[in-house]
Scaffold this active site. Sequence first.
Site, short mmCIF file in Angstrom:
data_model
loop_
_atom_site.label_atom_id
_atom_site.label_comp_id
_atom_site.label_asym_id
_atom_site.label_seq_id
_atom_site.Cartn_x
_atom_site.Cartn_y
_atom_site.Cartn_z
N SER A 42 -3.38 13.01 55.86
CA SER A 42 -4.18 14.24 55.73
C SER A 42 -4.84 14.32 54.37
O SER A 42 -5.93 14.90 54.23
CB SER A 42 -3.30 15.48 55.93
OG SER A 42 -3.16 15.80 57.27
N ASP A 58 -9.07 22.72 60.50
CA ASP A 58 -7.71 22.69 59.98
C ASP A 58 -7.05 24.07 60.15
O ASP A 58 -7.34 24.77 61.12
CB ASP A 58 -7.74 22.27 58.50
CG ASP A 58 -6.53 21.46 58.09
OD1 ASP A 58 -5.44 22.05 58.02
OD2 ASP A 58 -6.67 20.26 57.81
N HIS A 84 -2.44 23.99 54.36
CA HIS A 84 -2.94 22.62 54.55
C HIS A 84 -4.46 22.53 54.46
O HIS A 84 -5.01 21.65 53.80
CB HIS A 84 -2.43 22.13 55.91
CG HIS A 84 -2.71 20.72 56.24
ND1 HIS A 84 -3.85 20.30 56.89
CD2 HIS A 84 -1.98 19.59 56.03
CE1 HIS A 84 -3.81 19.00 57.08
NE2 HIS A 84 -2.69 18.54 56.57
#
Length: 595
Positions: free
Chosen positions: A409, A171, A237
């Site tokens: 996600s 990520d 994220h």
Amino acid sequence: MKQSGINGVKTLTLVVCAALASQAYAAVNYESANYIGSQPEGSVRFIIKYKDKSQSQQMMTNRSTTSVMNNNNITIAGFNAQFVRTMTIGAGIFAVPDLKTTKEAHLVMDTIASNPDVEYVEVDRWLRPFAAPNDPFYNDQWHYYSEYGVKADKVWDRGITGKGVTVAVVDTGIVNHPDLNANVIPGSGYDFIQEAEIAQDGDGRDSNPADAGDWHSNWACGKYPDPRYEKRNSSWHGSHVAGTIAAVTNNRIGVSGVAYDAKIVPVRVLGRCGGYNSDINEGMYWAAGGHIDGVPDNKHPAQVINMSLGGPGVCGSTEQTLINRATQLGATIIVAAGNDNIDAYGVTPASCDNILTVGATTSNGTRAYFSNHGSVVDISAPGAGITSTVDSGARYPSGPSYSLMDGTSMATPHVAGVAALVISAANSVNKEMTPAQVRDVLVRTVSSFNGTPDRRIGAGIVDADAAVNAVLDGNVVERPIDELKPQAEYRNPQIKLIRDYQMMFSEIKVNGRPGNTKFAVVKADIRHTDPSQLKLRLVSPKGYEYAVHYDNIKNKSSELITFPRDEQMNGYWRLKIVDTKRGVTGYTRGWSVAF
């Protein structure tokens, strides 16, 4: 072609430029070029794989040659190109910064593909995280314990917490956070972003997987006036994903993780605007324990890999090759379906084989409106209103915080966390599980949606309690084909053309078999110049699709498929074949299904 007397520049020309008179064309993934208009300007790159044992492949893998390449520019179809690096699979990456349109990309790809040494060429696609920040933080993790949550709390009560399992988060990297730090393996992880401008940390690949921020200014990542490319603060994220998987729990602060005693290895592959497919897939392979030249080997190979990212286009040869290798190393790979409310078959890596593709549900047990859907989605999990760990900085890290996010996600790390619980449960009773067994038990033990979803998003909602029970009860054995003896075989001997870059179906009607089956044996005889570009699916009478893995050497497939649900035997069974690239055709000489 002789190599004697060839200097550095001529050697580079031999490797890349095409022999236009040749008729032995390689596989060209034209579809991978359809979306270059959505990439940042000047970012177009190509992945070129040469045939094994060819002169070009030998030169590509020769370190002295590639070092010469790195210092020379060349011209392909009138465009200036620069060699970037050689991937672990032996493919070369070349940047063509002045290329702007799909038509131009096709011209370059055709030129490259006319070299008889080339096996395939595709665009090094640009992928992005599948999430967007939503409401302010609130400490209400319904997604763990409610009726339509993952029921992790019931597993925790039995002492199954993910202990002994390593999960890689591929990520944006990870931030310093008191609700994460204790579960991140000290000194682990790596930053696979090669371009300093994308990394925003002042350098390229290095051993520091910290999230430096993925903020960007207006239209830096795409063209005006697309609102997706307006300026955006850093998302943090990767930290949000990591917190859902394994946030420190029972520490009197913040949030809980699904598998809160699992350990995290952060792998940074996404930065400003996203990241290149080549960096992402090498990072994924490294996370599983694979070797990447120039990168220290991972001392903590992951049993589970979370990839909450993706982009448009069907799965390409490069990512499928590295996914297969990572799976062979023992990693269960969990991938987000995407957030565009479209068929995930057109999304990568969600459309790849040997993974678990995850859709998103709401607190009411229905499909989240944004969730991608379709036959490639295997399972779903909560993905709306998910609270987890982030940083408080708008652009750069400034301190720990929490945030609510929506997206597939956010659904994906729920499944990754449950996968860690399943493996931890198996370890507790001295069982070993293959990635195929982990995927099977997760899909087979799902809980029901609230009604039938308006679009197909897998077998159901991942259920930690039911999955762990199946493991502890011993209900995870992969049964060999000779232990499941079909009673009858049904054939379609028809010869059918597999047209270039198209989809075909071949049907078999089954009569006189009342009742259901949990398995089928599929055999197919397919003749094709490049079978690696084919995707095969068995389609049941109810419309569910199951991957059929194809033997590239013998041009035949014979495979046992176990179903996560009962499938009625009577009705029309179909073999679906999709040709994913342009350039070559083939045909099927018949197929059969038996149960």
